[in-house]
Design a protein around this motif. Structure first.
Motif, PDB file in Angstrom:
ATOM      1  N   VAL A   1       0.789   9.126   4.541  1.00  0.00           N
ATOM      2  CA  VAL A   1      -0.193   9.947   3.939  1.00  0.00           C
ATOM      3  C   VAL A   1      -1.581   9.342   4.109  1.00  0.00           C
ATOM      4  O   VAL A   1      -1.754   8.223   4.718  1.00  0.00           O
ATOM      5  CB  VAL A   1       0.268   9.962   2.097  1.00  0.00           C
ATOM      6  CG1 VAL A   1       1.592  10.391   1.985  1.00  0.00           C
ATOM      7  CG2 VAL A   1      -0.116   8.392   1.799  1.00  0.00           C
ATOM      8  N   GLY A   2      -2.540  10.090   3.327  1.00  0.00           N
ATOM      9  CA  GLY A   2      -3.977   9.432   3.698  1.00  0.00           C
ATOM     10  C   GLY A   2      -4.456   9.372   5.050  1.00  0.00           C
ATOM     11  O   GLY A   2      -3.866   9.980   5.848  1.00  0.00           O
TER      12      GLY A   2
ATOM     13  N   VAL B   1       0.824  -1.401  -0.046  1.00  0.00           N
ATOM     14  CA  VAL B   1       0.009   0.124   0.246  1.00  0.00           C
ATOM     15  C   VAL B   1       0.914   1.341   0.060  1.00  0.00           C
ATOM     16  O   VAL B   1       0.278   2.366   0.317  1.00  0.00           O
ATOM     17  CB  VAL B   1      -0.913  -0.052   1.270  1.00  0.00           C
ATOM     18  CG1 VAL B   1      -2.109  -1.129   1.061  1.00  0.00           C
ATOM     19  CG2 VAL B   1      -0.119  -0.220   2.573  1.00  0.00           C
TER      20      VAL B   1
HETATM   21  P1  NDP Z   1      -6.819   6.940   2.467  1.00  0.00           P
HETATM   22  O1  NDP Z   1      -8.239   6.362   2.281  1.00  0.00           O
HETATM   23  O2  NDP Z   1      -6.886   8.337   2.816  1.00  0.00           O
HETATM   24  O3  NDP Z   1      -6.064   6.383   1.288  1.00  0.00           O
HETATM   25  C1  NDP Z   1      -4.808   6.918   1.063  1.00  0.00           C
HETATM   26  C2  NDP Z   1      -4.770   8.173   0.356  1.00  0.00           C
HETATM   27  O4  NDP Z   1      -3.551   8.622  -0.065  1.00  0.00           O
HETATM   28  C3  NDP Z   1      -5.304   7.796  -1.210  1.00  0.00           C
HETATM   29  O5  NDP Z   1      -6.074   8.750  -1.685  1.00  0.00           O
HETATM   30  C4  NDP Z   1      -3.813   7.906  -2.323  1.00  0.00           C
HETATM   31  O6  NDP Z   1      -4.066   8.431  -3.394  1.00  0.00           O
HETATM   32  C5  NDP Z   1      -3.258   8.918  -1.451  1.00  0.00           C
HETATM   33  N1  NDP Z   1      -1.666   8.618  -1.533  1.00  0.00           N
HETATM   34  C6  NDP Z   1      -0.844   9.614  -1.972  1.00  0.00           C
HETATM   35  N2  NDP Z   1       0.494   9.660  -2.018  1.00  0.00           N
HETATM   36  C7  NDP Z   1       0.558   8.062  -1.910  1.00  0.00           C
HETATM   37  C8  NDP Z   1       1.592   7.188  -1.611  1.00  0.00           C
HETATM   38  N3  NDP Z   1       2.692   7.382  -1.935  1.00  0.00           N
HETATM   39  N4  NDP Z   1       1.174   5.832  -1.287  1.00  0.00           N
HETATM   40  C9  NDP Z   1      -0.073   5.696  -1.179  1.00  0.00           C
HETATM   41  N5  NDP Z   1      -1.119   6.409  -1.169  1.00  0.00           N
HETATM   42  C10 NDP Z   1      -0.711   7.690  -1.490  1.00  0.00           C
HETATM   43  O7  NDP Z   1      -6.043   6.091   3.723  1.00  0.00           O
HETATM   44  P2  NDP Z   1      -6.193   4.889   3.980  1.00  0.00           P
HETATM   45  O8  NDP Z   1      -6.483   3.478   2.712  1.00  0.00           O
HETATM   46  O9  NDP Z   1      -4.644   4.659   4.084  1.00  0.00           O
HETATM   47  O10 NDP Z   1      -6.802   4.463   5.222  1.00  0.00           O
HETATM   48  C11 NDP Z   1      -6.495   4.777   6.596  1.00  0.00           C
HETATM   49  C12 NDP Z   1      -7.713   5.414   7.195  1.00  0.00           C
HETATM   50  O11 NDP Z   1      -8.716   4.217   7.206  1.00  0.00           O
HETATM   51  C13 NDP Z   1      -7.284   5.777   8.551  1.00  0.00           C
HETATM   52  O12 NDP Z   1      -8.083   6.983   8.960  1.00  0.00           O
HETATM   53  C14 NDP Z   1      -8.017   4.582   9.396  1.00  0.00           C
HETATM   54  O13 NDP Z   1      -8.513   4.814  10.507  1.00  0.00           O
HETATM   55  C15 NDP Z   1      -9.130   4.012   8.606  1.00  0.00           C
HETATM   56  N6  NDP Z   1      -9.917   2.820   8.548  1.00  0.00           N
HETATM   57  C16 NDP Z   1      -9.255   1.995   9.464  1.00  0.00           C
HETATM   58  C17 NDP Z   1      -9.903   0.634   9.509  1.00  0.00           C
HETATM   59  C18 NDP Z   1      -9.074  -0.681  10.369  1.00  0.00           C
HETATM   60  O14 NDP Z   1      -8.048  -0.081  10.733  1.00  0.00           O
HETATM   61  N7  NDP Z   1      -9.755  -1.812  10.503  1.00  0.00           N
HETATM   62  C19 NDP Z   1     -11.045   0.222   8.712  1.00  0.00           C
HETATM   63  C20 NDP Z   1     -11.388   1.402   7.958  1.00  0.00           C
HETATM   64  C21 NDP Z   1     -10.876   2.634   7.691  1.00  0.00           C
HETATM   65  P3  NDP Z   1      -4.659   7.284  -4.452  1.00  0.00           P
HETATM   66  O15 NDP Z   1      -6.143   6.926  -4.332  1.00  0.00           O
HETATM   67  O16 NDP Z   1      -4.537   8.343  -5.751  1.00  0.00           O
HETATM   68  O17 NDP Z   1      -3.827   6.249  -4.624  1.00  0.00           O
END
Ligand code: NDP
Length: 420
Positions: free
Chosen positions: A321-322, A175
């Motif tokens: 990030v994210g 990821v």
């Molecule tokens: P996001 O949904 O914010 O996804 C990551 C974002 O970062 C994407 O939009 C991605 O863009 C962008 N991005 C930019 N640069 C990068 C890079 N170099 N590498 C990867 N992504 C990049 O966050 P996550 O999917 O990380 O989810 C984290 C959140 O989910 C936390 O807030 C957490 O609390 C929550 N969560 C946790 C759960 C659990 O632990 N069981 C269940 C559900 C939610 P692009 O889309 O263009 O790739």
């Protein structure tokens, strides 16, 4: 006022309207309402949660003296617990004197599950997934193509027989810099749709796993025994007692829980400062602590010849990030202070903090006792808890310090005397 009617459609109200409803139904004073308003955040942070009312603030400090992989670090920590940052800095100072901490990231992958129920023949699912694994990985890639463009994406897929007719299809993905929960869930749902269409099976659920066992990070340090006390014989005793205390946490789950709580004091504080999901890190850490069937200490200290060697391995599926990282205004600044440029940087720093925190706690525990070091900070908290202002706290703390067991009643009485 009818509570049910007052809170109907609460989520549609503005924060000001919500406050007015709370004030009316629950009798909040004008001062309390002003306090809630005063603490409300600006920017996008209020959009992070539902029914936003105000912003609950926690103190942030920086732990100093960290030397990790031959670089010096200052580490932002968010915690409400006195002594945590002082202990981390103190532990780090002693470990830096020994040459510092070495931290390594073993892997940085995330796993998720598509769950099937009422499966009669496990082999039928296992064979089908094995036969279609490339197709399933492709489906996952197409569900979140941007992560593939960033150099990550799905890596492997397998099945596990959980018994009682339950089968888990596990997807592992890279990821990149994100924690990856949402992108993983998107990929899993796409796989679930294929399972439903092609295998004609309803799935029970699809979600990431917080196990974190593909995001392990290890911090190690070797401390010369002579460094542990001024007198060489005392130093040997301290080293022996630290190793024994560590061993107790391997043998006794009752102690292991407290041993690990001390580690998580530091870990959670950094995870929070970096805008990450500390519930995910907590659950991963405790699951890892019980991986062989008994709950054990996450770190171990061993005495070999004239060296005390400490090792801590933690599952740390964090992101830079994210999630909340770009929404909480302090996270970017904290990343800069901590010189964190990637999840791997962050993983190493968190593991190092956990190890230093653990060292400081066990050393205090087997020498002076934990209470002595904590006393000053606890007394300061006691002074604040009875309403002493920042100007009154030093005087009240000074008067409480000599008491053997200062209570809230003592603090109130002394504060009254100071004010008179
Ligand atoms: P996001 O949904 O914010 O996804 C990551 C974002 O970062 C994407 O939009 C991605 O863009 C962008 N991005 C930019 N640069 C990068 C890079 N170099 N590498 C990867 N992504 C990049 O966050 P996550 O999917 O990380 O989810 C984290 C959140 O989910 C936390 O807030 C957490 O609390 C929550 N969560 C946790 C759960 C659990 O632990 N069981 C269940 C559900 C939610 P692009 O889309 O263009 O790739």
């Amino acid at each position: 006022m009818n509570m049910k009617a007052a809170f109907s459609q609460f989520y549609k109200r503005t924060p000001e309207q919500r406050l007015a409803i709370l004030a009316e139904t629950l009798g909040l004073s004008e001062t309390e309402q002003q306090e809630l308003k005063r603490r409300a955040a600006q920017g996008d942070a209020p959009l992070l949660v539902e029914n936003y009312l105000t912003t609950y603030q926690l103190p942030e400090g920086v732990a100093v003296n960290f030397r990790v992989n031959d670089h010096d670090y200052v580490v932002p920590m968010v915690t409400e617990e006195p002594s945590v940052i002082a202990a981390a800095s103190n532990g780090a100072k002693q470990l830096a004197k020994a040459g510092g901490i070495t931290a390594t990231v073993r892997s940085r992958l995330l796993t998720g599950q598509v769950l099937l129920s009422e499966v009669k023949v496990y082999a039928s699912i296992d064979d089908w997934v094995a036969l279609h694994q490339n197709e399933l990985l492709d489906v996952a890639r197409q569900a979140h193509p941007s992560i593939v463009k960033r150099g990550g994406g799905p890596v492997s897929i397998r099945t596990r027989d959980l018994g009682e007719g339950f089968v888990s299809i596990d997807l592992t993905a890279d990821v990149q810099a994100a924690m990856g929960a949402n992108m993983m869930n998107t990929m899993l749902e796409a796989i679930a749709a294929v399972v439903q269409n092609k295998l004609h099976r309803a799935t029970l659920f699809s979600i990431l796993s917080n196990t974190g066992d593909r995001s392990l990070t290890t911090a190690t340090v070797s401390v010369p025994v002579v460094q542990l006390a001024g007198d060489p014989e005392d130093a040997k005793q301290v080293a022996k007692r630290i190793a024994q205390a560590s061993r107790v946490a391997q043998l006794d789950p009752m102690r292991a829980v407290t041993h690990n709580k001390g580690i998580m004091n530091g870990v959670d504080a950094v995870v929070m400062a970096m805008g990450n999901d500390w519930r995910a890190i907590e659950s991963a850490a405790h699951a890892y602590a019980v991986q062989d069937g008994q709950y054990r200490g996450l770190s171990q200290w061993r005495l070999e010849d004239d060296q005390l060697t400490g090792t801590l391995t933690l599952p740390l599926p964090v992101g830079t990030v994210g999630g909340a990282t770009k929404v909480l205004p302090l996270v970017g600044i904290n990343q800069k202070i901590a010189q964190v440029h990637s999840p791997q940087d962050l993983m190493k720093l968190i593991a190092a903090v956990g190890l230093a925190q653990n060292f400081a706690a066990i050393k205090a525990l087997v020498t002076s006792g934990i209470q002595q070091g904590h006393m000053k900070m606890q007394i300061r908290s006691l002074a604040m808890s009875v309403g002493a202002t920042s100007l009154e706290v030093p005087a009240l703390t000074a008067q409480l310090m000599p008491l053997s067991d200062p209570s809230e009643a003592h603090a109130r009485q002394l504060l009254k005397q100071i004010r008179n």
